[in-house]
Design an enzyme around this catalytic site. Sequence first.
Site, PDB file in Angstrom:
ATOM      1  N   GLU A  40       0.832  -1.213   0.000  1.00  0.00           N
ATOM      2  CA  GLU A  40       0.000   0.000   0.000  1.00  0.00           C
ATOM      3  C   GLU A  40       0.861   1.255   0.000  1.00  0.00           C
ATOM      4  O   GLU A  40       0.531   2.243  -0.654  1.00  0.00           O
ATOM      5  CB  GLU A  40      -0.923   0.021   1.231  1.00  0.00           C
ATOM      6  CG  GLU A  40      -2.076  -0.959   1.155  1.00  0.00           C
ATOM      7  CD  GLU A  40      -2.902  -0.808  -0.115  1.00  0.00           C
ATOM      8  OE1 GLU A  40      -3.117   0.327  -0.567  1.00  0.00           O
ATOM      9  OE2 GLU A  40      -3.293  -1.851  -0.681  1.00  0.00           O
TER      10      GLU A  40
ATOM     11  N   SER B 145      19.451  -8.161  -8.275  1.00  0.00           N
ATOM     12  CA  SER B 145      18.328  -8.195  -9.239  1.00  0.00           C
ATOM     13  C   SER B 145      18.538  -9.163 -10.398  1.00  0.00           C
ATOM     14  O   SER B 145      17.585  -9.821 -10.816  1.00  0.00           O
ATOM     15  CB  SER B 145      18.072  -6.803  -9.815  1.00  0.00           C
ATOM     16  OG  SER B 145      17.520  -5.980  -8.835  1.00  0.00           O
TER      17      SER B 145
ATOM     18  N   HIS C  73       3.345  -9.883  -9.786  1.00  0.00           N
ATOM     19  CA  HIS C  73       4.789 -10.142  -9.721  1.00  0.00           C
ATOM     20  C   HIS C  73       5.473  -9.084  -8.846  1.00  0.00           C
ATOM     21  O   HIS C  73       6.286  -9.396  -7.986  1.00  0.00           O
ATOM     22  CB  HIS C  73       5.387 -10.144 -11.125  1.00  0.00           C
ATOM     23  CG  HIS C  73       6.881 -10.139 -11.124  1.00  0.00           C
ATOM     24  ND1 HIS C  73       7.622 -11.225 -10.725  1.00  0.00           N
ATOM     25  CD2 HIS C  73       7.778  -9.154 -11.408  1.00  0.00           C
ATOM     26  CE1 HIS C  73       8.913 -10.924 -10.791  1.00  0.00           C
ATOM     27  NE2 HIS C  73       9.030  -9.676 -11.200  1.00  0.00           N
ATOM     28  N   SER C  74       5.141  -7.825  -9.102  1.00  0.00           N
ATOM     29  CA  SER C  74       5.697  -6.718  -8.319  1.00  0.00           C
ATOM     30  C   SER C  74       4.722  -5.565  -8.469  1.00  0.00           C
ATOM     31  O   SER C  74       3.691  -5.697  -9.144  1.00  0.00           O
ATOM     32  CB  SER C  74       7.077  -6.312  -8.860  1.00  0.00           C
ATOM     33  OG  SER C  74       6.922  -5.636 -10.100  1.00  0.00           O
TER      34      SER C  74
HETATM   35  C1  TPP Z   1      18.884 -11.895 -16.017  1.00  0.00           C
HETATM   36  C2  TPP Z   1      17.508 -11.326 -15.812  1.00  0.00           C
HETATM   37  N1  TPP Z   1      16.589 -11.436 -16.778  1.00  0.00           N
HETATM   38  C3  TPP Z   1      15.360 -10.940 -16.605  1.00  0.00           C
HETATM   39  C4  TPP Z   1      15.036 -10.289 -15.452  1.00  0.00           C
HETATM   40  C5  TPP Z   1      13.648  -9.695 -15.272  1.00  0.00           C
HETATM   41  N2  TPP Z   1      12.896 -10.507 -14.327  1.00  0.00           N
HETATM   42  C6  TPP Z   1      12.822 -10.168 -13.023  1.00  0.00           C
HETATM   43  S1  TPP Z   1      11.954 -11.264 -12.138  1.00  0.00           S
HETATM   44  C7  TPP Z   1      11.623 -12.226 -13.485  1.00  0.00           C
HETATM   45  C8  TPP Z   1      10.806 -13.493 -13.357  1.00  0.00           C
HETATM   46  C9  TPP Z   1      11.413 -14.506 -12.457  1.00  0.00           C
HETATM   47  O1  TPP Z   1      10.504 -15.539 -12.196  1.00  0.00           O
HETATM   48  P1  TPP Z   1      10.783 -16.642 -11.129  1.00  0.00           P
HETATM   49  O2  TPP Z   1      12.227 -16.996 -11.119  1.00  0.00           O
HETATM   50  O3  TPP Z   1       9.822 -17.736 -11.344  1.00  0.00           O
HETATM   51  O4  TPP Z   1      10.521 -15.922  -9.720  1.00  0.00           O
HETATM   52  P2  TPP Z   1       9.146 -15.363  -9.126  1.00  0.00           P
HETATM   53  O5  TPP Z   1       9.086 -13.914  -9.495  1.00  0.00           O
HETATM   54  O6  TPP Z   1       8.043 -16.151  -9.712  1.00  0.00           O
HETATM   55  O7  TPP Z   1       9.249 -15.504  -7.644  1.00  0.00           O
HETATM   56  C10 TPP Z   1      12.201 -11.673 -14.617  1.00  0.00           C
HETATM   57  C11 TPP Z   1      12.099 -12.241 -15.963  1.00  0.00           C
HETATM   58  C12 TPP Z   1      16.045 -10.166 -14.464  1.00  0.00           C
HETATM   59  N3  TPP Z   1      15.825  -9.578 -13.306  1.00  0.00           N
HETATM   60  N4  TPP Z   1      17.262 -10.706 -14.667  1.00  0.00           N
END
Ligand code: TPP
Length: 446
Positions: free
Chosen positions: A122, A208, A337-338
Amino acid sequence: MAAIGGFRRLCTVGLSAVCRNRARNALSISQYRSFRVNGALQQQPFDSLAEKPQFPGASAEFVDHLEFIQPNVISGIPVYRVMDRQGQIINPSEDPQLPKEMVLNFYQKMTLLNTMDRILYESQRQGRISFYMTNYGEEGTHVGSAAALDPEDLVFGQYREAGVLMFRGFPLDLFMAQCYANVDDLGKGRQMPVHYGSKDLNFVTISSPLATQIPQAAGAAYAIKRENTNRVVICYFGEGAASEGDAHAGFNFAATLECPLIFFCRNNGYAISTPTDEQYRGDGIAARGPGYGMLSIRVDGNDVFAVYNATKEARRRAIAENQPFLIEAMTYRIGHHSTSDDSSAYRSVDEVNYWDKQDHPISRLRHYMTARGWWGEEEERAWRKQSRKLVMEAFERAEKRQKPHPDLLFSDVYLEMPPSLEKQKESMWRHLQQYREHYPLDHYEK
Ligand SMILES: Cc1ncc(C[n+]2csc(CCOP(=O)(O)OP(=O)(O)O)c2C)c(N)n1
Ligand SMILES: [Mg+2]
């Protein structure tokens, strides 16, 4: 060795023909191999069925028919659970029989995390912090695994494991300080929100870029093994991160170097908007373990006791046997997701509701506690009120604190600051002075 080498050469290089004498015996095939010794042709009987492959890279048998291995040889890996969805123990011998105080602590940590998520989510929506990621629905994977570890075990996280850090005792004030990037933030305000880290609690700071923690964890586990200190490394990652090349590198290093490491995959159904059926064709992440020679298990991540049992046993064996384990915890990401995502664009409300209302780790544990008379409406009401108060107080304290000194942007990289950075720092200050009205510098530490 020379004799074996000579024999191999005989079998492979010197052969001119192999004849099958089917007439002699249709079932046991007698064969002759021909080779020359000092120019003279010689023959030697052999039984091709008795031959064993000598290739150094595989343990295998020869076959005489062409057949590709079906991908479903490893599929339908079962999901280990201890409790059903109503919180009833299915097989009493699997009940970890944890004392009441411990179970109440599990529940309180899971719900406190939930409350913290709600308030920080929030606060991002109100523009007070820049970004946030909730852990809704995955609380069981955090608490169940964290409780099975020793505080000295080293944790590498992805970004959706705040409950692990909370279980280890990271105070609400420091969670808030990190998200607010205030002077109390251990990372000196340099990271995006949710990139926590704590040296004291053996929790390596979140990065990240996906999956970078996986080979790092393998390296750390190798070092720990060499120290011989009876510790283990646990490495959390999402099923999406498991598609990165770094995941392969980490799995293979850990397996070949025989590292005491638990790979803990949270399979929550999505990598941002990409559902698992578009991420891979095999049977999830657990199916990959045997390919690396790793002991693997799939557990119900919404069953905190199943996660606890699996992690505890993996920890015990990883240390005793110096080998990595792979745990795939099946769960569901209930939140977006965020704060940069709107999941209604790619999944239905009904799907989310199912997990929120019918298969939630918190309600499952509550059913378990209620059935034992350990928790009732009154306790729930009092705890909800108390936990909300704790979070709100920490939140208000964090918001009032100053921001770290801007110079901290440039420190802690080089022992002595190089001229290029010195120049950038001066340029930053000129900018801040020139556009003073846009920068509330009185909010920053002097
Ligand atoms: C190398 C890289 N590629 C792409 C991203 C963008 N990104 C951030 S989170 C995410 C999805 C990750 O999914 P998962 O590992 O299943 O974790 P969840 O968010 O489901 O907990 C992506 C593609 C990133 N942070 N780093
Ligand atoms: Mg995921």
